[in-house]
Design a protein around this motif. Structure first.
Motif, PDB file in Angstrom:
ATOM      1  N   ILE A 273       0.846  -1.202   0.000  1.00  0.00           N
ATOM      2  CA  ILE A 273       0.000   0.000   0.000  1.00  0.00           C
ATOM      3  C   ILE A 273       0.879   1.250   0.000  1.00  0.00           C
ATOM      4  O   ILE A 273       0.603   2.211  -0.726  1.00  0.00           O
ATOM      5  N   LYS A 274       1.944   1.241   0.781  1.00  0.00           N
ATOM      6  CA  LYS A 274       2.862   2.382   0.785  1.00  0.00           C
ATOM      7  C   LYS A 274       3.469   2.595  -0.603  1.00  0.00           C
ATOM      8  O   LYS A 274       3.592   3.721  -1.075  1.00  0.00           O
ATOM      9  N   TYR A 275       3.846   1.480  -1.253  1.00  0.00           N
ATOM     10  CA  TYR A 275       4.405   1.572  -2.604  1.00  0.00           C
ATOM     11  C   TYR A 275       3.384   2.141  -3.580  1.00  0.00           C
ATOM     12  O   TYR A 275       3.691   3.048  -4.362  1.00  0.00           O
ATOM     13  N   LEU A 276       2.158   1.608  -3.527  1.00  0.00           N
ATOM     14  CA  LEU A 276       1.103   2.104  -4.420  1.00  0.00           C
ATOM     15  C   LEU A 276       0.874   3.595  -4.241  1.00  0.00           C
ATOM     16  O   LEU A 276       0.714   4.333  -5.206  1.00  0.00           O
ATOM     17  N   ARG A 277       0.852   4.058  -3.005  1.00  0.00           N
ATOM     18  CA  ARG A 277       0.573   5.466  -2.735  1.00  0.00           C
ATOM     19  C   ARG A 277       1.671   6.384  -3.248  1.00  0.00           C
ATOM     20  O   ARG A 277       1.429   7.556  -3.500  1.00  0.00           O
ATOM     21  N   LYS A 278       2.879   5.865  -3.421  1.00  0.00           N
ATOM     22  CA  LYS A 278       3.986   6.686  -3.924  1.00  0.00           C
ATOM     23  C   LYS A 278       3.996   6.781  -5.449  1.00  0.00           C
ATOM     24  O   LYS A 278       4.684   7.612  -6.011  1.00  0.00           O
ATOM     25  N   LEU A 279       3.235   5.922  -6.112  1.00  0.00           N
ATOM     26  CA  LEU A 279       3.150   5.974  -7.567  1.00  0.00           C
ATOM     27  C   LEU A 279       2.322   7.176  -8.013  1.00  0.00           C
ATOM     28  O   LEU A 279       1.523   7.703  -7.234  1.00  0.00           O
ATOM     29  N   PRO A 280       2.493   7.605  -9.280  1.00  0.00           N
ATOM     30  CA  PRO A 280       1.594   8.639  -9.789  1.00  0.00           C
ATOM     31  C   PRO A 280       0.152   8.130  -9.689  1.00  0.00           C
ATOM     32  O   PRO A 280      -0.123   6.979 -10.026  1.00  0.00           O
ATOM     33  N   GLU A 281      -0.743   8.946  -9.217  1.00  0.00           N
ATOM     34  CA  GLU A 281      -2.142   8.555  -8.993  1.00  0.00           C
ATOM     35  C   GLU A 281      -2.258   7.446  -7.945  1.00  0.00           C
ATOM     36  O   GLU A 281      -3.237   6.702  -7.923  1.00  0.00           O
ATOM     37  N   GLY A 282      -1.257   7.331  -7.080  1.00  0.00           N
ATOM     38  CA  GLY A 282      -1.214   6.256  -6.095  1.00  0.00           C
ATOM     39  C   GLY A 282      -2.392   6.239  -5.135  1.00  0.00           C
ATOM     40  O   GLY A 282      -2.922   5.177  -4.813  1.00  0.00           O
ATOM     41  N   ASP A 283      -2.785   7.403  -4.666  1.00  0.00           N
ATOM     42  CA  ASP A 283      -3.930   7.449  -3.754  1.00  0.00           C
ATOM     43  C   ASP A 283      -5.195   6.963  -4.467  1.00  0.00           C
ATOM     44  O   ASP A 283      -6.012   6.244  -3.883  1.00  0.00           O
ATOM     45  N   ALA A 284      -5.324   7.311  -5.729  1.00  0.00           N
ATOM     46  CA  ALA A 284      -6.476   6.851  -6.512  1.00  0.00           C
ATOM     47  C   ALA A 284      -6.427   5.331  -6.691  1.00  0.00           C
ATOM     48  O   ALA A 284      -7.474   4.668  -6.673  1.00  0.00           O
ATOM     49  N   LEU A 285      -5.228   4.768  -6.844  1.00  0.00           N
ATOM     50  CA  LEU A 285      -5.095   3.317  -6.971  1.00  0.00           C
ATOM     51  C   LEU A 285      -5.578   2.603  -5.713  1.00  0.00           C
ATOM     52  O   LEU A 285      -6.271   1.586  -5.794  1.00  0.00           O
ATOM     53  N   VAL A 286      -5.231   3.134  -4.564  1.00  0.00           N
ATOM     54  CA  VAL A 286      -5.672   2.531  -3.300  1.00  0.00           C
ATOM     55  C   VAL A 286      -7.187   2.660  -3.153  1.00  0.00           C
ATOM     56  O   VAL A 286      -7.864   1.715  -2.744  1.00  0.00           O
ATOM     57  N   ILE A 287      -7.737   3.802  -3.528  1.00  0.00           N
ATOM     58  CA  ILE A 287      -9.190   3.999  -3.464  1.00  0.00           C
ATOM     59  C   ILE A 287      -9.892   3.024  -4.410  1.00  0.00           C
ATOM     60  O   ILE A 287     -10.906   2.409  -4.052  1.00  0.00           O
ATOM     61  N   ILE A 288      -9.354   2.839  -5.608  1.00  0.00           N
ATOM     62  CA  ILE A 288      -9.942   1.894  -6.563  1.00  0.00           C
ATOM     63  C   ILE A 288      -9.904   0.484  -5.983  1.00  0.00           C
ATOM     64  O   ILE A 288     -10.882  -0.256  -6.068  1.00  0.00           O
ATOM     65  N   TYR A 289      -8.788   0.117  -5.377  1.00  0.00           N
ATOM     66  CA  TYR A 289      -8.658  -1.199  -4.745  1.00  0.00           C
ATOM     67  C   TYR A 289      -9.731  -1.387  -3.670  1.00  0.00           C
ATOM     68  O   TYR A 289     -10.407  -2.417  -3.627  1.00  0.00           O
ATOM     69  N   LEU A 290      -9.921  -0.395  -2.831  1.00  0.00           N
ATOM     70  CA  LEU A 290     -10.935  -0.480  -1.778  1.00  0.00           C
ATOM     71  C   LEU A 290     -12.348  -0.510  -2.356  1.00  0.00           C
ATOM     72  O   LEU A 290     -13.206  -1.272  -1.892  1.00  0.00           O
ATOM     73  N   LYS A 291     -12.605   0.298  -3.380  1.00  0.00           N
ATOM     74  CA  LYS A 291     -13.925   0.291  -4.024  1.00  0.00           C
ATOM     75  C   LYS A 291     -14.220  -1.071  -4.645  1.00  0.00           C
ATOM     76  O   LYS A 291     -15.348  -1.563  -4.577  1.00  0.00           O
ATOM     77  N   MET A 292     -13.201  -1.682  -5.257  1.00  0.00           N
ATOM     78  CA  MET A 292     -13.390  -3.001  -5.847  1.00  0.00           C
ATOM     79  C   MET A 292     -13.727  -4.034  -4.768  1.00  0.00           C
ATOM     80  O   MET A 292     -14.593  -4.888  -4.968  1.00  0.00           O
ATOM     81  N   GLN A 293     -13.069  -3.938  -3.642  1.00  0.00           N
ATOM     82  CA  GLN A 293     -13.381  -4.850  -2.541  1.00  0.00           C
ATOM     83  C   GLN A 293     -14.824  -4.661  -2.082  1.00  0.00           C
ATOM     84  O   GLN A 293     -15.543  -5.637  -1.868  1.00  0.00           O
ATOM     85  N   LEU A 294     -15.247  -3.420  -1.936  1.00  0.00           N
ATOM     86  CA  LEU A 294     -16.614  -3.150  -1.499  1.00  0.00           C
ATOM     87  C   LEU A 294     -17.644  -3.649  -2.507  1.00  0.00           C
ATOM     88  O   LEU A 294     -18.668  -4.221  -2.136  1.00  0.00           O
TER      89      LEU A 294
END
Length: 80
Positions: free
Chosen positions: A21-42
């Motif tokens: 998660i830390k790695y994902l958040r450091k990528l460009p649009e990383g916060d959006a990637l984590v949000i997408i991951y959480l939305k997919m889980q939901l």
């Protein structure tokens, strides 16, 4: 009375401290990637971990982007 159902999505207490998660958040649009991951889980909670593709749009990435209300390119990157 409300007919809404509530589901539990368990996240570890240290979810945001996880290296991936830390790695994902450091990528460009990383916060959006984590949000997408959480939305997919939901979205998958009602279907035992699956997200249904209804063939409404030409690709599952486009349809998922529509369902999640996220940018198509960011969704494609998150899936890959």
């Amino acid at each position: 009375m409300s007919d809404k159902k509530y589901y539990w999505l368990k996240l570890k207490e240290d979810f945001f401290d996880d290296k991936v998660i830390k790695y994902l958040r450091k990528l460009p649009e990383g916060d959006a990637l984590v949000i997408i991951y959480l939305k997919m889980q939901l979205k998958s909670l009602k279907a035992e971990g699956f997200i249904k593709y209804d063939n409404i749009l030409p690709s599952y990435e486009e349809e998922l982007a529509l369902v999640l209300d996220e940018d198509i390119n960011t969704v494609k990157f998150a899936i890959n």
